[in-house]
Write an enzyme that holds these catalytic residues in place. Structure first.
Site, PDB file in Angstrom:
ATOM      1  N   LEU A 131       0.966  -1.087   0.153  1.00  0.00           N
ATOM      2  CA  LEU A 131      -0.007  -0.060   0.099  1.00  0.00           C
ATOM      3  C   LEU A 131       0.904   0.990   0.017  1.00  0.00           C
ATOM      4  CD1 LEU A 131      -2.596  -1.358   2.762  1.00  0.00           C
ATOM      5  CD2 LEU A 131      -2.854  -1.179   0.175  1.00  0.00           C
ATOM      6  N   ASN A 132       1.038   2.034  -1.112  1.00  0.00           N
ATOM      7  CA  ASN A 132       1.978   3.016  -1.392  1.00  0.00           C
ATOM      8  C   ASN A 132       1.225   4.240  -1.642  1.00  0.00           C
ATOM      9  OD1 ASN A 132       4.659   3.649  -1.752  1.00  0.00           O
ATOM     10  ND2 ASN A 132       4.429   3.720  -3.910  1.00  0.00           N
ATOM     11  N   GLY A 133       0.190   4.565  -1.126  1.00  0.00           N
ATOM     12  CA  GLY A 133      -0.506   5.631  -1.460  1.00  0.00           C
ATOM     13  C   GLY A 133      -0.495   6.975  -0.418  1.00  0.00           C
ATOM     14  N   HIS A 238      -7.275   2.072   2.557  1.00  0.00           N
ATOM     15  CA  HIS A 238      -6.913   0.947   1.878  1.00  0.00           C
ATOM     16  C   HIS A 238      -7.786  -0.030   1.654  1.00  0.00           C
ATOM     17  CE1 HIS A 238      -6.206  -0.257   6.141  1.00  0.00           C
ATOM     18  NE2 HIS A 238      -5.248   0.810   6.256  1.00  0.00           N
ATOM     19  N   ASP A 268       5.211   1.073   4.692  1.00  0.00           N
ATOM     20  CA  ASP A 268       6.303   1.407   5.934  1.00  0.00           C
ATOM     21  C   ASP A 268       6.359   0.311   6.805  1.00  0.00           C
ATOM     22  OD1 ASP A 268       3.883   1.518   7.388  1.00  0.00           O
ATOM     23  OD2 ASP A 268       3.830   3.665   7.741  1.00  0.00           O
ATOM     24  N   LYS A 413       5.966   5.247  11.429  1.00  0.00           N
ATOM     25  CA  LYS A 413       5.097   6.182  11.425  1.00  0.00           C
ATOM     26  C   LYS A 413       5.747   7.668  11.886  1.00  0.00           C
ATOM     27  CE  LYS A 413       1.613   3.363  10.653  1.00  0.00           C
ATOM     28  NZ  LYS A 413       1.278   3.045   9.077  1.00  0.00           N
TER      29      LYS A 413
END
Length: 524
Positions: A131-133, A238, A268, A413
Site C-alpha cells: 500500500l503505497n498511497g 486501503h 512502511d 510512522k
C-alpha cells in the site's frame, strides 16, 4: 450516463425499468441490501439525489471518452459509499457493544502451530502488494513516504525490492511486486521504479480511487470539475484495494499468470516480509483471508482489533467504539491482539466479492478542513469517507487471524520509529531488518518530543544514532542534541525545559538516568 459507462458486472441492473438510475445499479453492486435501502428517510434521499446530480455534472466535464467511462465507474463506487454513510448516520451507532466478544480460539491461530516445511512450491502462486498511497508529510518530507531513507541509504521501496529479488533468486521463482499508489504518489513512484528495470523483479502498479471530498455544510462534492485542484480530492483508504485492483485490470492480469494469493501490507512496515509458513497454512486450510495479528502492548492501544460479533470474525477500529467503552477497547485484558495490516487474500475470492456486490466495509468518516478560497475567510470543513482493508474480513470464507511474532510489525510512522530501525538493534540482511540475537526482550519504547517531529529536525539533533542494544525506554523532549558515540541503557529520560538546551557530549554513556534543565558543553 450510458449503460456502457458501467462495468460489466453492474450492467445487468442498469436499465432495470421502473425508473432505475445508475445509482440504483451501483447500490446493488456495492451498497446495502434492499431492506436496508428501504430505511432511507427523506433527508437522506434529498442529500443522495443532490450528490448524484453533482457527480453526473462532474462526469460531464471529462473530455476524453475512455477517461470519462473510468471516472463514471469511480464516481458510482463513491456514490454507493456516500449513500451507505448517509444511512448509517440516519440510523445512529450501528455497532452493538453488548454483542462484541474477544475472538473465539478457532478464529485466531498461533504462529508456532503453523506447518514449517518451507513449502517453496506455493511461491509460484504468490504476488506481494504494498500500500503505497501515503505521503511523508507527517514526517516533514515531500513525496511518497516509501522513498524516505530508512537504512544504509535505502528507502522502504528499496528494501522491499531487495527482499523480493532475494526471494526470486533463492527459490528460482518470479513473485511479482505490486504497488497500490494514490494520485499523490503515482508520478514520483513511476520515476523511482525506473531504476529497477534491469533487475530480477516484475513491478506492477495501479492507482487507488480518487474520490471527491465532501463539503460538510452542503454534503456536496468539493470539486466543481474533473480538473479541480488535487486538494479537492482524496484517496479513500486501503479498503479501496478491492475495487481498484479489479477496475485497473491488474487482478485479472495476476490470475492469468497463475497467481492465486496476494500478501498485502503497508509500505512502511519493515517487518512485513513474505513468510512461507503463513503461505503454506493459507493454501492447506483453503482460507480466503488471513489477518496477521500481534500481541498488544501499551504502545498499540489504538490499533484495530479482531473481534467475534455474533459468531463472525470482524475488525473493530477505535473510530467505531462508543466513547464510554474506549478504555475497555484499549485494555489488553479484553482485546489482547491488534491488526498489523499484513493481510493474505485469495485472488479469486477477491474477484467474487467485488463482482457479487458483497463488499460492505465499515465506513470511517475522516473530518478535515481546507483553506478558504479568499483570505480572511474561515477554513472549509470537509469529510472524507474511508474504509480499511481489514474490515473486509467478514466477507471471506474461513477467514481468521494468525497471532504472529512482533518482528512482523515494524512500522515507521514517526521519527521515534525511524530512530529504532536505524539503530544497532537491527542488521540488514537481503533487505530485511533482523533484530540482534543478543537483545533481551522486545524492542525499547522510544518517545521523541515535537522538536524531533520532522526528519530534517531529527537528523540535525541526532546526526549519529546512539547505541541502544540495552535500552528499555527513552524519552527526549525540548531542545536536545546528541553527539556521536552515545550509548543509552535501561531507562533514559532527557528533558530540556523551555528556553534551555541540553547537549549530550560525544561518547557519553547514559544508564537509568534523568537529565533535565540545561546542559551545554562549550568547546575550548
Amino acid at each position: 450516463m450510458s449503460s456502457k459507462a458501467i462495468p460489466s458486472h453492474l450492467r445487468t441492473q442498469a436499465g432495470a425499468g421502473n425508473g432505475a438510475s445508475e445509482g440504483d445499479a451501483t447500490r446493488k453492486h456495492h451498497g446495502k441490501s434492499q431492506s436496508h435501502v428501504a430505511f432511507e428517510n427523506t433527508s437522506t434521499n434529498v442529500a443522495a439525489s443532490q450528490m448524484r446530480n453533482a457527480l453526473n455534472m462532474l462526469a460531464d466535464t471529462v473530455k476524453d471518452p475512455d477517461e470519462k467511462k473510468r471516472f463514471e465507474t469511480e464516481m458510482d463506487n463513491f456514490f454507493s459509499l456516500f449513500r451507505r454513510w448517509l444511512n448509517d448516520k440516519a440510523k445512529g451507532n450501528t455497532i452493538n457493544w453488548e454483542k462484541i466478544a474477544p475472538p473465539a480460539p478457532s478464529q485466531v491461530v498461533a504462529y508456532d502451530d503453523l506447518p514449517n516445511s518451507n513449502a517453496v512450491e506455493f511461491l509460484n502462486k504468490l504476488a506481494v502488494v504494498k500500500l503505497n498511497g501515503g505521503l511523508g508529510t507527517s514526517m516533514g518530507c515531500v513525496g511518497p513516504k516509501s522513498v524516505i531513507e530508512v537504512r544504509d541509504g535505502m528507502s522502504f521501496l528499496d528494501l522491499s525490492v531487495r527482499q523480493i529479488e532475494y526471494l526470486n533468486r533463492t527459490y528460482d521463482v518470479n513473485v511479482p511486486f505490486v504497488l497500490m499508489n494514490s494520485f499523490n504518489t503515482d508520478g514520483d513512484t513511476a520515476s523511482i521504479i525506473k531504476k529497477y528495470e534491469g533487475h530480477n523483479i516484475d513491478i506492477l502498479t495501479f492507482n487507488q480511487s480518487r474520490y471527491p471530498r465532501v463539503l460538510k455544510d452542503s454534503l456536496l462534492p468539493a470539486p466543481k470539475t474533473y480538473d479541480s485542484p488535487l486538494s479537492d480530492w482524496y484517496p479513500p483508504g486501503h479498503g479501496d484495494v478491492f475495487e481498484s485492483l479489479y477496475n485497473s485490470g491488474i487482478l485479472d492480469q495476476l490470475l492469468e499468470r497463475g497467481i492465486e494469493i496476494i500478501f498485502l501490507s503497508n509500505a512502511d512496515n519493515l517487518g512485513a516480509v513474505v513468510d512461507l509458513r503463513i503461505l503454506q497454512h493459507m493454501v492447506e486450510t483453503r482460507s480466503e483471508y488471513i489477518m496477521e495479528l500481534t500481541d498488544k502492548t501499551k504502545a498499540d492501544v489504538k490499533g484495530g482489533t479482531i473481534i467475534d460479533y455474533e459468531g463472525t470474525v470482524r475488525l473493530l477500529e477505535i473510530a467505531q467504539v462508543p466513547k464510554e467503552h474506549a478504555n475497555e477497547f484499549k485494555s489488553i485484558k479484553k482485546f489482547k491482539y491488534f491488526n498489523t495490516n499484513n493481510i493474505w487474500m485469495n485472488l479469486r475470492a477477491v474477484k467474487r466479492v467485488v463482482e457479487n456486490s458483497e463488499l460492505e466495509m465499515e465506513i470511517i468518516p475522516n473530518d478535515k478542513s481546507m483553506p478558504a478560497d479568499k483570505k480572511g475567510e474561515a477554513d472549509i470543513s470537509i469529510v472524507q469517507l474511508e474504509t480499511a482493508v481489514g474490515a473486509a474480513i467478514r466477507h471471506f470464507k474461513n477467514a481468521h487471524g494468525v497471532n504472529v511474532p512482533r518482528r512482523r510489525f515494524l512500522p515507521v510512522k514517526t521519527c521515534s520509529d525511524l530512530m529504532l530501525v536505524k539503530s544497532d538493534l537491527y542488521t540488514l540482511q537481503h533487505g530485511q531488518l533482523v533484530i540482534d540475537p543478543s537483545r533481551f526482550g522486545p524492542a525499547p519504547l522510544i518517545k521523541l518530543g515535537s522538536d524531533f517531529k520532522k526528519v530534517a529536525q531529527f537528523q540535525k539533533r541526532i546526526p549519529s544514532i546512539p547505541k541502544i542494544l540495552e535500552l528499555d525506554h527513552l524519552t527526549i523532549t525540548g531542545n536536545v542534541n546528541l553527539a556521536r558515540g552515545v550509548i543509552l541503557k535501561g531507562t533514559v529520560i532527557i528533558v530540556a525545559t523551555e528556553g534551555s538546551t541540553i547537549d549530550i557530549p560525544p561518547g557519553s554513556i547514559l544508564e537509568n538516568v534523568v537529565v533535565q534543565g540545561s546542559l551545554r558543553i562549550l568547546e575550548h
